[in-house]
Scaffold this active site. Structure first.
Site, PDB file in Angstrom:
ATOM      1  N   HIS A   1       1.178  -9.315  -5.288  1.00  0.00           N
ATOM      2  CA  HIS A   1       1.755  -9.358  -6.751  1.00  0.00           C
ATOM      3  C   HIS A   1       3.060 -10.389  -6.575  1.00  0.00           C
ATOM      4  O   HIS A   1       3.668 -10.501  -5.695  1.00  0.00           O
ATOM      5  CB  HIS A   1       2.304  -8.203  -7.440  1.00  0.00           C
ATOM      6  CG  HIS A   1       1.263  -7.634  -8.070  1.00  0.00           C
ATOM      7  ND1 HIS A   1       1.262  -6.071  -7.849  1.00  0.00           N
ATOM      8  CD2 HIS A   1       0.135  -7.712  -9.037  1.00  0.00           C
ATOM      9  CE1 HIS A   1      -0.085  -5.562  -8.544  1.00  0.00           C
ATOM     10  NE2 HIS A   1      -0.703  -6.518  -9.102  1.00  0.00           N
TER      11      HIS A   1
ATOM     12  N   CYS B   1       7.141  -1.287  -9.375  1.00  0.00           N
ATOM     13  CA  CYS B   1       5.735  -0.810  -9.873  1.00  0.00           C
ATOM     14  C   CYS B   1       5.832   0.566 -10.476  1.00  0.00           C
ATOM     15  O   CYS B   1       4.900   0.840 -11.247  1.00  0.00           O
ATOM     16  CB  CYS B   1       4.841  -0.775  -8.540  1.00  0.00           C
ATOM     17  SG  CYS B   1       5.155  -1.889  -7.372  1.00  0.00           S
TER      18      CYS B   1
HETATM   19  C1  CIR Z   1      -2.612  -1.650  -6.238  1.00  0.00           C
HETATM   20  O1  CIR Z   1      -3.268  -2.338  -5.209  1.00  0.00           O
HETATM   21  O2  CIR Z   1      -2.867  -2.043  -7.312  1.00  0.00           O
HETATM   22  C2  CIR Z   1      -1.605  -0.535  -5.864  1.00  0.00           C
HETATM   23  N1  CIR Z   1      -2.137   0.249  -4.655  1.00  0.00           N
HETATM   24  C3  CIR Z   1      -0.303  -1.011  -5.730  1.00  0.00           C
HETATM   25  C4  CIR Z   1       0.326  -1.584  -6.714  1.00  0.00           C
HETATM   26  C5  CIR Z   1       1.720  -2.124  -6.907  1.00  0.00           C
HETATM   27  N2  CIR Z   1       2.161  -2.705  -7.968  1.00  0.00           N
HETATM   28  C6  CIR Z   1       2.964  -3.703  -8.274  1.00  0.00           C
HETATM   29  O3  CIR Z   1       3.270  -4.311  -7.316  1.00  0.00           O
HETATM   30  N3  CIR Z   1       3.356  -3.703  -9.442  1.00  0.00           N
END
Ligand code: CIR
Length: 262
Positions: A167, A254
Site C-alpha cells: 500500500h 491499518c
Molecule cells: C492485506 O494483504 O490486505 C492484509 N494482509 C494487510 C493489510 C494492511 N493494510 C494496510 O496497510 N492498510
C-alpha cells in the site's frame, strides 16, 4: 484550525481466529492468534492513552484480514466513504463495516463500481489527499475516489506506489502538518515536494507506516534508527510491537479508522 492528526474517535475490529490465514505477499511465517491479539490490545490501549475513544467491533471469522479496518473505508469529520477493497477475499469487508459507519456518520458515500481502492493507499494531508495507485487501487477506483472526495469537499491527487509495496502508506506517514516520514524509494518520485521529508534509515523501511495520533507518533518496535531520528526531531515516540501483524504485511495505520468527531 483542525489538524489532520487530531483524533477523538476510532473504530477497530477484534482479530478473528482466522487472522492467522491473513493475506501476505511472501510467507515469512505464520502469526499466532495470541500474538496478534496482544499487539492489537496494546495498540488499542495506546490510542486510548492518547485520548481517543475506541469502539471495538466484533471479530469476523469469514474475513481473516478484517482486523485491518483502514482498508474498506475512509473517514473524515464531514463523512465516510465506503471503499471497494482490491483483494477478492477482502471485498465483503465493506458491507460488514458499513452499519458501524452509518451509525457514526450522517453522511456515508459509496465508491461506485467497477474500480477498486483500499484505504491503505490513501494519505490525508492538510488541504489535500494523496491516493496511491497500487496492486489494490486501480486507475478506475482512484478516479472514482477523487470524485467521492470532491463531494466531501476534499481535493485529491493520484500518485504511484513503488512496485512491490503493498500500500502507498506502507511506505509513508504524516508526522505533522508539514512533515512526512517516507522511505527513500517513495520520496524519490518527488511527490512530497513542498513538504519536509524525514527519510526512514536504510534497512528499516517497514518503520514508514507510523501513525501520528494527537501528541504522539506511534512507531513499530525494532526500528531503533528511525526512533532516534524521530526523537531527535522532537517527536514524542510511542513504540508498539508489530512483528505479528507484520507477517501479514500490516502495520500501525491499518488497524484503525480514526477521525475527529465535531
Ligand atoms: C492485506 O494483504 O490486505 C492484509 N494482509 C494487510 C493489510 C494492511 N493494510 C494496510 O496497510 N492498510
Amino acid at each position: 484550525m483542525q489538524t489532520v492528526f487530531a483524533f477523538n474517535n476510532a473504530l477497530v475490529r477484534e482479530p478473528a481466529a482466522s487472522v492467522v490465514q491473513g493475506l501476505r505477499a511472501e510467507d515469512r511465517g505464520t502469526p499466532t492468534l495470541a500474538g496478534v491479539r496482544a499487539e492489537h490490545d496494546a495498540y488499542v490501549a495506546a490510542l486510548q492513552a492518547e485520548g481517543v475513544d475506541v469502539e471495538r467491533l466484533p471479530p469476523l471469522e469469514a474475513f481473516p484480514d478484517s482486523i485491518f479496518v483502514e482498508d474498506p473505508a475512509l473517514v473524515f469529520p464531514e463523512g465516510a466513504i465506503l471503499l471497494r477493497p482490491g483483494a477478492a477475499s477482502r471485498f465483503g469487508e465493506t458491507a460488514a463495516i458499513a452499519p458501524a459507519l452509518r451509525r457514526r456518520f450522517a453522511r456515508v458515500l459509496d465508491l461506485p463500481p467497477p474500480g477498486f481502492a483500499d484505504g491503505g493507499d490513501v494519505l490525508v494531508l492538510p488541504g489535500r489527499v494523496l491516493i496511491g495507485r497500487s496492486a489494490r487501487t486501480d486507475a478506475t477506483g482512484a478516479a472514482a475516489l477523487v470524485a467521492a472526495l470532491a463531494e466531501l469537499g476534499r481535493k485529491a491527487e493520484i500518485v504511484h506506489t513503488p512496485p512491490g509495496v503493498l500500500h502507498f502508506k506502507s511506505d509513508c506517514s504524516l508526522l505533522d502538518e508539514t512533515t512526512v516520514l517516507s522511505t527513500t524509494r517513495l520520496a524519490a518520485s518527488g511527490i512530497f515536494a513542498g513538504l519536509r521529508v524525514l527519510l526512514v534509515p536504510d534497512g528499516e523501511e517497514a518503520a514508514a507506516n507510523a501513525l501520528r495520533v494527537n501528541g504522539a507518533v506511534l512507531l513499530g518496535t525494532g526500528f531503533p534508527a528511525t526512533a532516534t531520528l524521530l526523537r531527535g526531531a522532537g517527536y514524542r515516540v510511542v513504540e508498539l510491537a508489530v512483528q505479528q501483524v507484520g507477517l501479514l504485511d500490516a502495520g500501525l495505520s491499518c488497524m484503525s479508522l480514526r477521525w475527529h468527531a465535531l
